[in-house]
Design a protein around this motif. Sequence first.
Motif, PDB file in Angstrom:
ATOM      1  N   ALA A 210     -26.125 -32.538  -9.220  1.00 44.47           N
ATOM      2  CA  ALA A 210     -26.645 -33.909  -8.284  1.00 44.47           C
ATOM      3  C   ALA A 210     -25.974 -34.934  -8.785  1.00 44.47           C
ATOM      4  N   SER A 211     -25.772 -35.239  -9.965  1.00 42.91           N
ATOM      5  CA  SER A 211     -25.089 -36.435 -10.453  1.00 42.91           C
ATOM      6  C   SER A 211     -23.644 -36.410 -10.166  1.00 42.91           C
ATOM      7  N   LEU A 212     -22.926 -35.319 -10.183  1.00 41.73           N
ATOM      8  CA  LEU A 212     -21.600 -35.186  -9.707  1.00 41.73           C
ATOM      9  C   LEU A 212     -21.361 -35.408  -8.223  1.00 41.73           C
ATOM     10  N   LEU A 213     -22.420 -34.801  -7.339  1.00 38.82           N
ATOM     11  CA  LEU A 213     -22.136 -34.816  -5.967  1.00 38.82           C
ATOM     12  C   LEU A 213     -22.574 -36.781  -5.606  1.00 38.82           C
ATOM     13  N   ALA A 214     -23.303 -37.289  -6.421  1.00 37.98           N
ATOM     14  CA  ALA A 214     -23.435 -38.529  -6.115  1.00 37.98           C
ATOM     15  C   ALA A 214     -22.424 -39.457  -6.349  1.00 37.98           C
ATOM     16  N   GLU A 215     -21.532 -38.893  -7.551  1.00 37.72           N
ATOM     17  CA  GLU A 215     -20.241 -39.614  -7.723  1.00 37.72           C
ATOM     18  C   GLU A 215     -19.191 -39.327  -6.660  1.00 37.72           C
ATOM     19  N   ALA A 216     -19.125 -38.037  -6.107  1.00 35.97           N
ATOM     20  CA  ALA A 216     -18.363 -37.671  -5.100  1.00 35.97           C
ATOM     21  C   ALA A 216     -18.460 -38.520  -4.053  1.00 35.97           C
ATOM     22  N   VAL A 217     -19.706 -38.803  -3.595  1.00 37.36           N
ATOM     23  CA  VAL A 217     -19.960 -39.708  -2.256  1.00 37.36           C
ATOM     24  C   VAL A 217     -19.357 -40.955  -2.550  1.00 37.36           C
ATOM     25  N   GLY A 218     -19.627 -41.405  -3.849  1.00 32.34           N
ATOM     26  CA  GLY A 218     -19.202 -42.983  -4.522  1.00 32.34           C
ATOM     27  C   GLY A 218     -17.588 -43.007  -3.969  1.00 32.34           C
ATOM     28  N   HIS A 219     -16.803 -42.015  -4.421  1.00 26.55           N
ATOM     29  CA  HIS A 219     -15.237 -42.084  -4.390  1.00 26.55           C
ATOM     30  C   HIS A 219     -14.819 -41.954  -2.922  1.00 26.55           C
ATOM     31  N   LEU A 220     -15.678 -41.225  -2.087  1.00 20.39           N
ATOM     32  CA  LEU A 220     -15.466 -41.095  -0.637  1.00 20.39           C
ATOM     33  C   LEU A 220     -15.736 -42.376   0.200  1.00 20.39           C
ATOM     34  N   ASP A 221     -16.682 -43.158  -0.316  1.00 15.73           N
ATOM     35  CA  ASP A 221     -17.106 -44.415   0.222  1.00 15.73           C
ATOM     36  C   ASP A 221     -15.796 -45.503  -0.475  1.00 15.73           C
ATOM     37  N   GLN A 222     -15.326 -45.163  -1.647  1.00 14.16           N
ATOM     38  CA  GLN A 222     -14.314 -46.259  -2.110  1.00 14.16           C
ATOM     39  C   GLN A 222     -12.999 -45.769  -1.235  1.00 14.16           C
ATOM     40  N   ALA A 223     -12.857 -44.658  -0.813  1.00  8.18           N
ATOM     41  CA  ALA A 223     -11.638 -44.113  -0.205  1.00  8.18           C
ATOM     42  C   ALA A 223     -11.814 -44.593   1.398  1.00  8.18           C
ATOM     43  N   GLY A 224     -12.963 -45.201   1.827  1.00  9.94           N
ATOM     44  CA  GLY A 224     -13.034 -45.574   3.314  1.00  9.94           C
ATOM     45  C   GLY A 224     -13.447 -44.251   3.951  1.00  9.94           C
ATOM     46  N   ALA A 225     -13.636 -43.034   3.571  1.00 12.26           N
ATOM     47  CA  ALA A 225     -13.913 -41.920   4.299  1.00 12.26           C
ATOM     48  C   ALA A 225     -15.492 -41.938   4.503  1.00 12.26           C
ATOM     49  N   THR A 226     -15.942 -42.855   5.284  1.00 17.24           N
ATOM     50  CA  THR A 226     -17.396 -43.061   5.521  1.00 17.24           C
ATOM     51  C   THR A 226     -17.923 -42.159   6.696  1.00 17.24           C
ATOM     52  N   ASP A 227     -16.883 -41.636   7.511  1.00 17.26           N
ATOM     53  CA  ASP A 227     -17.204 -40.913   8.723  1.00 17.26           C
ATOM     54  C   ASP A 227     -16.459 -39.523   8.606  1.00 17.26           C
ATOM     55  N   THR A 228     -16.471 -38.705   7.636  1.00 14.33           N
ATOM     56  CA  THR A 228     -15.476 -37.825   7.571  1.00 14.33           C
ATOM     57  C   THR A 228     -16.266 -36.520   7.075  1.00 14.33           C
ATOM     58  N   THR A 229     -15.734 -35.266   7.429  1.00 14.75           N
ATOM     59  CA  THR A 229     -16.257 -34.008   7.134  1.00 14.75           C
ATOM     60  C   THR A 229     -16.641 -33.966   5.540  1.00 14.75           C
ATOM     61  N   ALA A 230     -15.420 -34.303   4.727  1.00 18.50           N
ATOM     62  CA  ALA A 230     -15.984 -34.373   3.364  1.00 18.50           C
ATOM     63  C   ALA A 230     -17.098 -35.047   2.821  1.00 18.50           C
ATOM     64  N   ARG A 231     -17.469 -36.386   3.636  1.00 15.69           N
ATOM     65  CA  ARG A 231     -18.674 -37.133   3.157  1.00 15.69           C
ATOM     66  C   ARG A 231     -19.816 -36.370   3.621  1.00 15.69           C
ATOM     67  N   ARG A 232     -19.657 -35.936   4.700  1.00 14.04           N
ATOM     68  CA  ARG A 232     -21.048 -34.913   5.240  1.00 14.04           C
ATOM     69  C   ARG A 232     -21.323 -33.897   4.575  1.00 14.04           C
ATOM     70  N   LEU A 233     -20.256 -33.182   4.143  1.00 11.39           N
ATOM     71  CA  LEU A 233     -20.356 -32.064   3.056  1.00 11.39           C
ATOM     72  C   LEU A 233     -21.031 -32.525   1.891  1.00 11.39           C
ATOM     73  N   ALA A 234     -20.388 -33.511   1.074  1.00  7.39           N
ATOM     74  CA  ALA A 234     -21.070 -33.935  -0.262  1.00  7.39           C
ATOM     75  C   ALA A 234     -22.385 -34.433   0.047  1.00  7.39           C
ATOM     76  N   ILE A 235     -22.907 -35.077   1.158  1.00  5.15           N
ATOM     77  CA  ILE A 235     -24.291 -35.587   1.276  1.00  5.15           C
ATOM     78  C   ILE A 235     -25.064 -34.417   1.510  1.00  5.15           C
ATOM     79  N   ALA A 236     -24.735 -33.650   2.444  1.00  4.14           N
ATOM     80  CA  ALA A 236     -25.364 -32.205   2.632  1.00  4.14           C
ATOM     81  C   ALA A 236     -25.758 -31.513   1.300  1.00  4.14           C
ATOM     82  N   TRP A 237     -24.597 -31.200   0.623  1.00  3.93           N
ATOM     83  CA  TRP A 237     -24.689 -30.391  -0.423  1.00  3.93           C
ATOM     84  C   TRP A 237     -25.756 -30.988  -1.493  1.00  3.93           C
ATOM     85  N   SER A 238     -25.741 -32.497  -1.517  1.00  4.55           N
ATOM     86  CA  SER A 238     -26.311 -33.291  -2.478  1.00  4.55           C
ATOM     87  C   SER A 238     -28.037 -33.031  -2.147  1.00  4.55           C
ATOM     88  N   GLY A 239     -28.262 -33.059  -0.844  1.00  2.00           N
ATOM     89  CA  GLY A 239     -29.565 -32.895  -0.342  1.00  2.00           C
ATOM     90  C   GLY A 239     -30.122 -31.447  -0.619  1.00  2.00           C
TER      91      GLY A 239
END
Length: 362
Positions: A210-239
């Motif tokens: 869970a900690s690593l997935l939260a970090e992944a979402v943070g890096h996607l946000d830092q990359a400006g990838a707020t509306d991407t499949t990668a971010r949705r996957l990371a958030i879904a997996w985190s849930g």
Amino acid sequence: MRPFLLLLILGTAQFFLRPEPESESQASLAIRFPGVVHSVVLGGFRPMVVQYLWWDLEAADEEGRHADILRNLTLLQQVEPDNARATLYLAYFLAYTLKERESAQTGRLRRIEQAIDLLQQAETRLPREVSLPLLRGQLLANDQVWSEPRLYVGWTKRRGETPYAGAVAALRRAAELATGARHVHRLLADALRMRALELLLKSGDAPGAASLLAEAVGHLDQAGATDTTARRLAIAWSGVVLALRDRDPVRAAAALGPLAAAIREVDPPNQGGTGTEERLAGAILRWALDLGRSVAIDGPAVDALSLAVAIHNIQALLEARLEPIRTDPGADQAFRKELRALVKDVVRRAPHLQGRVPTELR
């Protein structure tokens, strides 16, 4: 013409510069041209030698002369040890081209190790060169490099860590060196997500995952990838991971829906996809099924049924997407049988829920 030009340059250098070779790079060039430069000091002719080696390398690449490619890249490493370009080229050549030419697994694993070791050594010499840890992370996280499960297992045994663990460390370093490089943060986010799921499946470390997935979402946000499949996957997996960590069947059932939706956005295996997300989801469903069994025994029956239905829905999606590359249909049949057994236990305990059971699970 080019070999003659280089020989002329080196011959002139030998006439004026008599001392014995003082470095490994000079000795290596003497091996390359034994009749001319066994005692030459390159000095100001070094750029010309380097240019020749690159010319010859390009020709060898076009003609498929792999031995000459390897020889020239090794020489470039020795002549210009602080030039990252030759290091990157050689590491890539080892990990892909030469690895595929090895017939034995041990040979293929050795080529991968040579590539990674080469990059790590170069990082020690060039600690500010972002391309070195970046390529190391990409190689370690690339499914094409680990095309055989035995290579993955062999690396893990010999190195004491999985390739994804090494990829995360390398890409974290690259992100530190290039804080504004969006593609680096996206690569790191992907590696973090895969490492998180690996951690959960191999060691059951849900909090760490869970900690690593939260970090992944943070890096996607830092990359400006707020509306991407990668971010949705990371958030879904985190849930899903958080729900399994907390042993919460209601949240787990709710989280499987967004995961299925995110997986639908990924290219299926017969259309350019690798099937990695589908396989990982299938492995996680085993954890969800175990949670459902536990709830069916001593928890709310309706929650157990809701989780079973959610598992059934995403399992149907995974089976359809993996159909073109399925190698063991019996595994899917066995899983469905276990899922129906869970539903039967729930209905036996709470008969009034029979009407909520999908036809496929009866």
